[in-house]
Design an enzyme around this catalytic site. Structure first.
Site, mmCIF file in Angstrom:
data_model
loop_
_atom_site.group_PDB
_atom_site.id
_atom_site.type_symbol
_atom_site.label_atom_id
_atom_site.label_comp_id
_atom_site.label_asym_id
_atom_site.label_seq_id
_atom_site.Cartn_x
_atom_site.Cartn_y
_atom_site.Cartn_z
ATOM 1 N N ARG A 1 0.920 10.250 14.353
ATOM 2 C CA ARG A 1 1.648 10.418 13.076
ATOM 3 C C ARG A 1 2.037 11.882 12.870
ATOM 4 O O ARG A 1 3.081 12.190 12.290
ATOM 5 C CB ARG A 1 0.834 9.886 11.899
ATOM 6 C CG ARG A 1 -0.484 10.589 11.692
ATOM 7 C CD ARG A 1 -1.232 10.069 10.479
ATOM 8 N NE ARG A 1 -2.622 10.497 10.525
ATOM 9 C CZ ARG A 1 -3.303 10.956 9.479
ATOM 10 N NH1 ARG A 1 -2.742 11.021 8.293
ATOM 11 N NH2 ARG A 1 -4.557 11.309 9.603
ATOM 12 N N GLU B 1 7.932 -0.472 -1.318
ATOM 13 C CA GLU B 1 8.399 -0.466 0.067
ATOM 14 C C GLU B 1 9.656 -1.318 0.260
ATOM 15 O O GLU B 1 10.516 -0.975 1.071
ATOM 16 C CB GLU B 1 7.285 -0.959 1.003
ATOM 17 C CG GLU B 1 6.050 -0.053 1.043
ATOM 18 C CD GLU B 1 5.118 -0.232 -0.158
ATOM 19 O OE1 GLU B 1 5.331 -1.157 -0.969
ATOM 20 O OE2 GLU B 1 4.158 0.550 -0.271
ATOM 21 N N PHE C 1 2.167 -1.761 5.273
ATOM 22 C CA PHE C 1 2.972 -1.913 4.060
ATOM 23 C C PHE C 1 4.460 -2.028 4.358
ATOM 24 O O PHE C 1 5.154 -2.888 3.823
ATOM 25 C CB PHE C 1 2.693 -0.743 3.105
ATOM 26 C CG PHE C 1 1.235 -0.569 2.793
ATOM 27 C CD1 PHE C 1 0.409 -1.681 2.665
ATOM 28 C CD2 PHE C 1 0.678 0.680 2.643
ATOM 29 C CE1 PHE C 1 -0.946 -1.541 2.390
ATOM 30 C CE2 PHE C 1 -0.678 0.835 2.364
ATOM 31 C CZ PHE C 1 -1.493 -0.277 2.243
ATOM 32 N N HIS D 1 -0.672 4.683 10.665
ATOM 33 C CA HIS D 1 -1.987 4.088 10.395
ATOM 34 C C HIS D 1 -2.072 2.668 10.933
ATOM 35 O O HIS D 1 -2.621 1.767 10.300
ATOM 36 C CB HIS D 1 -2.307 4.134 8.895
ATOM 37 C CG HIS D 1 -2.390 5.537 8.356
ATOM 38 N ND1 HIS D 1 -1.289 6.363 8.276
ATOM 39 C CD2 HIS D 1 -3.449 6.257 7.894
ATOM 40 C CE1 HIS D 1 -1.671 7.536 7.793
ATOM 41 N NE2 HIS D 1 -2.953 7.505 7.557
ATOM 42 N N ASP E 1 -10.691 2.834 5.607
ATOM 43 C CA ASP E 1 -9.916 2.110 4.587
ATOM 44 C C ASP E 1 -10.042 0.589 4.702
ATOM 45 O O ASP E 1 -9.823 -0.135 3.731
ATOM 46 C CB ASP E 1 -8.440 2.501 4.661
ATOM 47 C CG ASP E 1 -8.155 3.779 3.882
ATOM 48 O OD1 ASP E 1 -8.990 4.154 3.040
ATOM 49 O OD2 ASP E 1 -7.101 4.394 4.118
ATOM 50 N N GLN F 1 -5.519 -2.223 4.899
ATOM 51 C CA GLN F 1 -4.606 -1.185 5.393
ATOM 52 C C GLN F 1 -4.393 -1.249 6.910
ATOM 53 O O GLN F 1 -3.647 -0.466 7.451
ATOM 54 C CB GLN F 1 -5.138 0.218 5.061
ATOM 55 C CG GLN F 1 -5.979 0.326 3.815
ATOM 56 C CD GLN F 1 -5.173 0.363 2.556
ATOM 57 O OE1 GLN F 1 -4.351 1.238 2.374
ATOM 58 N NE2 GLN F 1 -5.367 -0.619 1.688
ATOM 59 N N ARG G 1 -3.287 6.834 12.979
ATOM 60 C CA ARG G 1 -3.898 7.832 12.097
ATOM 61 C C ARG G 1 -4.717 8.858 12.863
ATOM 62 O O ARG G 1 -4.665 10.049 12.557
ATOM 63 C CB ARG G 1 -4.818 7.115 11.096
ATOM 64 C CG ARG G 1 -5.594 8.090 10.229
ATOM 65 C CD ARG G 1 -6.731 7.434 9.455
ATOM 66 N NE ARG G 1 -7.536 8.475 8.829
ATOM 67 C CZ ARG G 1 -8.839 8.393 8.621
ATOM 68 N NH1 ARG G 1 -9.486 7.321 8.959
ATOM 69 N NH2 ARG G 1 -9.495 9.384 8.054
#
Lengths: 322, 273
Positions: free
Chosen positions: A16, A64, A89, A115, A123, A127, A173
């Site tokens: 990322r 989103e 998402f 992620h 998380d 997620q 991530r």
């Protein structure tokens, strides 16, 4: 050191972060590049672009679906638009918009899901994106990319920007091992063979490529010469490399940090079935949702490591020799 | 094409467009007459008077953008675009048949002059916002017009885009709500009431203009009002009648998505004149 000393696999940046750096460079070299984010810019690293080019950075709030279609509208007006959020998402909440406002009219939008996989860790499953490759591949005309390290991510994000057509890029991530040296060239749709070997082929992408390289040394000690292929582009997939691997090695193990039933493995298997059927074994996230923990703990518990790659490759070799 | 601000001339074009709509849907034996007829004055006023566009040069970068977010009203868009000269009038009756450019819902692959492929409700306003942002970034005079259905704005994405447009102060976009008060299953008030609707859009930060959506002169005035509104987006709440112009279709939920018979077509054409 792994794969007979050829790869140092020192810990590098998260993919990322490499994405964020590539965006800044793209912003400098092309005033047509714009970026949308949905209140995760500090996590997706699009905030670096936002700081440099505030007039070309669009905060969409936690929305989103709207972000995907806004990006599509910008692309339809000639912009090179990126939309980014956690993969879970942007792909799940934005899927309908990706289908009707991006894929169907073939809009030149770049979608980046960060992620991804279970390596997000603490998380937890809400997620954790383990479906994004499958979803992205089911969008007609989409190109789907999952780079394995910092250098390849930087290069492939830049390549995607100048590629004419919708692209999904999956990044992660956690910091990952460096595989490629700066200056290495990458071509969308063209896989990279990292090791030679004719006993079994291990095909992978994302953070599992480094695990595959570690597995090569363990297998070598057992007298198994494994070929490792970094299949960074899942769609369109590199059919030639897969067919050659099937012919040369007669056994293919696919390992991925994704839901095993809809990811890279089934796509490799389709090519194998169509061109040169051979023994195949698959390893990925099973028919379940993972749980919270440190990324290392979660990867260990759900068998996303070199040991699992070794075991998957061994199974393939055992079946071949029967 | 010949543009005009003359109200009787625009009303005459509306009659032609209504004839096309009922004829092509009858030929297709399926389609959505009610919500096409309710939007005739809106689209005709836009395409023949308000929009800066050129059918001879459909990729002109500084053109205004038009999106029919309620894509099921494709017949009104096809009829107006054909009358403008974008597409052939003589093949309008191939609507919904295999290979026709007049697909069931607007499809850019078949008509490149369309700004968007629509049909799945709720996405058009977001697309328009993206185009409006791109125009502002390019310092282009482009303005964006998006026609929404009333049932359509039950979709959550519409309210995400409503928030975005006001927060980002996009005054180069105009939403037009075809408020005919009927959706597929019946009256909007019985399915999922929208009122108090003007209050909702005002609360979301939009400039709201309520207008008779069948009064060409009032629509012209409302579009001028929108153009002079700075710092916020505008929505025209166009009060319309579903099936407008054909007595037995007016305010009749049955004609949301049902084609007229040949006999009904003859009656409809007689009424439209």
């Amino acid at each position: 050191m792994a794969a007979n000393g050829k790869y140092e696999l020192k810990l590098g940046a998260a993919t990322r972060e490499a994405f964020g750096k590539a965006l800044v460079e793209l912003g400098k070299e092309n005033p047509n590049v714009v970026v949308c984010d949905a209140d995760l810019s500090k996590s997706t690293y699009t905030h670096w672009f936002g700081q440099e080019f505030p007039d070309r950075f669009f905060s969409c709030g936690i929305a989103e679906s709207n972000m995907v279609s806004i990006g599509a509208g910008m692309s339809a007006s000639g912009k090179i638009a990126f939309v980014a959020s956690f993969a879970a998402f942007v792909m799940n909440k934005g899927f309908e918009q990706l289908r009707v406002t991006v894929a169907y009219p073939r809009v030149n939008l770049k979608v980046v899901g960060t992620h991804s996989g279970i390596s997000i860790g603490e998380d937890g499953p809400s997620q954790m994106s383990v479906e994004d490759i499958g979803l992205a591949c089911s969008l007609a005309g989409f190109t789907v990319i999952c780079p394995s390290d910092e250098v390849s991510t930087f290069a492939l994000v830049k390549a995607a920007a100048y590629f004419d057509g919708p692209v999904f890029i999956r990044v992660g991530r956690v910091k990952v091992a460096s595989i490629y040296q700066p200056g290495h060239t990458f071509e969308i749709g063209k896989s990279i063979q990292l090791t030679d070997g004719n006993d079994v082929t291990i095909i992978s992408h994302g953070l599992m490529v480094a695990e595959a390289l570690k597995a090569v040394d363990v297998l070598a000690a057992e007298g198994i010469a494994a070929r490792v292929i970094d299949m960074h582009t899942v769609k369109p997939i590199d059919r030639d490399a897969i067919t050659k691997a099937a012919k040369d090695t007669g056994a293919i193990a696919v390992v991925e940090e994704h839901f095993v039933e809809t990811g890279l493995g089934v796509r490799v298997a389709q090519v194998v079935a169509e061109t040169h059927p051979c023994i195949m074994e698959f390893h990925g996230v099973g028919d379940c949702y993972a749980e919270s923990g440190t990324p290392e703990q979660v990867l260990e518990k759900y068998h996303m490591n070199a040991a699992a790659v070794v075991e998957t490759a061994r199974r393939a070799v055992r079946r071949k020799s029967k | 094409m010949k543009k005009t601000s003359n109200v009787p001339e625009l009303q005459e074009i509306c009659r032609t467009v209504r004839r096309h709509i009922v004829t092509m849907i009858t030929e297709a034996k399926s389609g959505h007459p009610g919500g096409s007829l309710s939007a005739v004055e809106i689209l005709t006023t836009l395409f023949f008077d308000v929009l800066r566009h050129d059918p001879a040069n459909p990729t002109w970068p500084e053109r205004d953008r038009f999106i029919l977010s309620k894509g099921h009203a494709a017949p009104v868009l096809y009829s107006v675009m054909a009358e403008c000269g974008y597409t052939p009038i003589e093949t309008l009756n191939t609507l919904r048949t295999i290979g026709s450019i007049y697909q069931g819902h607007p499809d850019r692959r078949y008509i490149p002059a369309l700004e968007a492929s629509t049909g799945s409700l709720g996405v058009g306003l977001s697309l328009g916002l993206g185009m409006a942002e791109a125009a502002r970034l390019d310092k282009s005079p482009t303005r964006v017009f998006v026609v929404l259905g009333d049932g359509e704005i039950q979709e959550g994405q519409i309210w995400e885009s409503a928030m975005y447009g006001a927060f980002h102060k996009l005054d180069n976009i105009v939403a037009i709500l075809d408020y005919n008060r009927i959706q597929l299953d019946g009256w909007v008030k019985d399915i999922m009431e929208l009122e108090p609707l003007a209050d909702k859009w005002r609360a979301f930060g939009w400039h709201v203009i309520e207008v008779d959506g069948h009064d060409v002169a009032k629509l012209q005035g409302a579009f001028a009002d929108a153009a002079s509104t700075k710092g916020k987006p505008t929505i025209l709440m166009a009060h319309t009648i579903k099936g407008k112009g054909v007595s037995f279709m007016e305010n009749n939920p049955k004609f949301h998505g049902m084609a007229p018979t040949k006999e009904e077509l003859a009656m409809a054409l007689k009424e439209i004149g």
